[in-house]
Design an enzyme around this catalytic site. Structure first.
Site, PDB file in Angstrom:
ATOM      1  N   VAL A  74      43.384  31.109  35.159  1.00  0.00           N
ATOM      2  CA  VAL A  74      42.971  30.342  33.828  1.00  0.00           C
ATOM      3  C   VAL A  74      42.836  31.386  32.590  1.00  0.00           C
ATOM      4  O   VAL A  74      42.108  32.390  32.666  1.00  0.00           O
ATOM      5  CB  VAL A  74      41.806  29.427  33.990  1.00  0.00           C
ATOM      6  N   ALA A 119      39.619  35.361  30.422  1.00  0.00           N
ATOM      7  CA  ALA A 119      40.608  34.570  31.569  1.00  0.00           C
ATOM      8  C   ALA A 119      39.716  34.974  32.987  1.00  0.00           C
ATOM      9  O   ALA A 119      38.648  35.492  32.928  1.00  0.00           O
ATOM     10  CB  ALA A 119      41.883  35.516  31.636  1.00  0.00           C
ATOM     11  N   LYS A 120      40.130  34.355  33.833  1.00  0.00           N
ATOM     12  CA  LYS A 120      39.378  34.305  35.165  1.00  0.00           C
ATOM     13  C   LYS A 120      40.540  33.787  36.296  1.00  0.00           C
ATOM     14  O   LYS A 120      41.572  33.029  36.045  1.00  0.00           O
ATOM     15  CB  LYS A 120      38.059  33.425  35.417  1.00  0.00           C
ATOM     16  N   GLY A 121      40.310  34.167  37.615  1.00  0.00           N
ATOM     17  CA  GLY A 121      41.180  33.888  38.620  1.00  0.00           C
ATOM     18  C   GLY A 121      40.527  33.756  39.894  1.00  0.00           C
ATOM     19  O   GLY A 121      39.169  34.297  39.883  1.00  0.00           O
ATOM     20  N   ASP A 160      35.477  40.500  41.032  1.00  0.00           N
ATOM     21  CA  ASP A 160      34.534  39.592  40.994  1.00  0.00           C
ATOM     22  C   ASP A 160      34.070  39.294  42.416  1.00  0.00           C
ATOM     23  O   ASP A 160      34.297  40.188  43.355  1.00  0.00           O
ATOM     24  CB  ASP A 160      35.054  38.335  40.464  1.00  0.00           C
TER      25      ASP A 160
END
Ligand code: NAD
Length: 430
Positions: A74, A119-121, A160
């Protein structure tokens, strides 16, 4: 169940029962809106991720069968620069969780003023159930699938929860193979031999420690002899505990996914960290007494560091917390209701979006070093990190004083103003 997400008519495929983190974020945006002045007309920008990609990740398992995993990337907001944010491997990852984590990255990057959007996944899987070879194939296929939206000047993933330097090395290699040339700057948190930065592994915990020292000074709280409790002795919590211990604090209690331990005179931090490295959990550590993990929240401490997952401090346990200072190592550990309860009790909370920004700050240094192919010394990196964290914290502390808000709302005021200023100056295309 009526949530802000429902009121905003967000996509129907979001699981209504798992909107927790995204709803928390929306409530935080609601709280900052009155402080945004004329920029408030752009605030809906913050309530809608710019781009969301859901990918199917099929691989061959070691036994020859085929398994499918669901992966996400995202990009919440790219107004201030390329997307930046980690990739999480966890069985509870959902699109709405990744949305929230990506939004907090936008706020965090703006709070410390590094030139990135948010952003992040994530991939929905329990990594402990798969072999190293399977995890490599999952990582590579996921990277290939999200390859259409990531890149050194587009969106730069990082580690992460449950991802590490090895996962970043696989991601960098996969992206590079598809590009036909080595692109070290596509991810940060890489091994130092592959364009990683010295100091990156400890950076988030060091940032938590740095803002903790600053906040304690403002509060007249001495670190020497301070009683500390840490949830999650992983990368962030483990480093923060180590640095606080070296500065004279006593680690009274630690809790993680496996259990909790207590020692009123202070746990031996290096021995506890060695136990966690060997066994993956604080459970069964011989140098402390086991306690019920839920009783961790009652522990008599001055400083509490939640450094595990989101939604840990809630209306149910906030009243039991005795700490004077909470440093949010984890992303989103405190619900807005718990925030209010703790605020009424006079507890100072240094929010995630500033407290754990040390990681992305050194990720920024890594990205800059990769672009210039010129690498800095660890002392240089730590000194620059401490300077940025102190300056950012000072701005937030002063904003909270002048506006009469919590540190969380103050951080959102500083960060959202920067994001929406960029949005306004860029204008809308077409
Ligand atoms: P990690 O995988 O190294 O450690 C996670 C810790 O959380 C472990 O101690 C684990 O036992 C604990 N944990 C997991 N599930 C739990 C549960 N149900 N109850 C109690 N404890 C549980 O991860 P990390 O990199 O240290 O990340 C921790 C938090 O910090 C996450 O919220 C992450 O998003 C955030 N964060 C990490 C970084 C970074 O650079 N690593 C940067 C910013 C924010």
């Amino acid at each position: 169940m009526s949530t802000l997400s429902h009121q905003l008519n967000l996509p129907s495929y979001l699981d209504a029962n798992k909107l927790g983190a995204w709803d928390m974020y929306l409530q935080q945006v609601e709280r900052v809106t009155p402080y945004l002045g004329t920029l408030a007309r752009w605030v809906d920008t913050l309530k809608r991720p710019k781009r969301m990609l859901i990918v199917d990740v099929p691989i061959h398992l070691d036994d020859g069968s085929i398994a499918h995993f669901e992966g996400y990337r995202v990009q919440h907001n790219l107004s201030r620069g390329p997307g930046k944010g980690g990739v999480r491997f966890h069985q509870d990852v959902t699109l709405s969780e990744v949305m929230a984590l990506s939004a907090w990255m936008s706020v965090k990057n703006a709070a410390v003023n590094v030139p990135f959007g948010g952003a992040k996944g994530g991939i929905r899987l329990n990594p402990h159930h798969y072999s190293k070879g399977e995890l490599e194939r999952i990582t590579r296929r996921y990277t290939s699938e999200i390859g259409i939206i990531i890149g050194p000047s587009k969106d730069i993933p990082a580690p992460d929860v449950n991802t590490n330097e090895q996962v970043m090395a696989w991601m960098m290699d996969t992206y590079s193979m598809n590009q036909g040339g080595t692109a070290t700057g596509v991810v940060t948190g890489k091994p130092v031999d592959l364009g990683g930065s010295l100091g990156r592994r400890e950076a988030t915990g060091r940032g938590v420690f740095t803002v903790g020292v600053e906040a304690a000074q403002h509060m007249g709280l001495s670190i020497q002899g301070a009683r500390l409790a840490v949830q999650g002795l992983g990368n962030v919590g483990g480093t923060a505990a180590k640095l606080f211990g070296e500065a004279g604090a006593l680690l009274i209690a630690a809790q993680d996914h496996g259990g909790a331990v207590l020692k009123d005179t202070g746990l031996d931090i290096p021995a506890l960290l060695a136990h966690v490295a060997a066994h993956g959990t604080v459970a069964d550590f011989a140098g402390g007494d086991p306690i019920d993990p839920d009783n961790f929240w009652d522990v008599n401490c001055d400083i509490l560091i939640p450094a595990a997952l989101e939604g840990q401090i809630t209306a149910d346990n906030a009243n039991r917390i005795q700490a004077k200072l909470i440093l949010e190592g984890a992303n989103g550990p405190t619900t807005p209701q718990a925030d209010d309860i703790l605020g009424d009790k006079g507890v100072v909370i240094v929010p995630d979006v500033i407290a754990n920004a040390g990681g992305v700050t050194v990720s920024y240094f890594e990205w800059v070093q990769d672009f210039s192919s010129f690498f800095w010394s660890e002392d240089e990196i730590n000194a620059r990190l401490v300077r940025i964290m102190r300056e950012a914290f000072d701005t937030v502390w002063q904003t909270a004083k002048t506006q009469g808000t919590t540190l969380r709302t103050a951080t959102f005021i500083v960060a959202c103003t920067r994001i929406l200023n960029a949005r306004e100056q860029r204008g809308l295309y077409p």
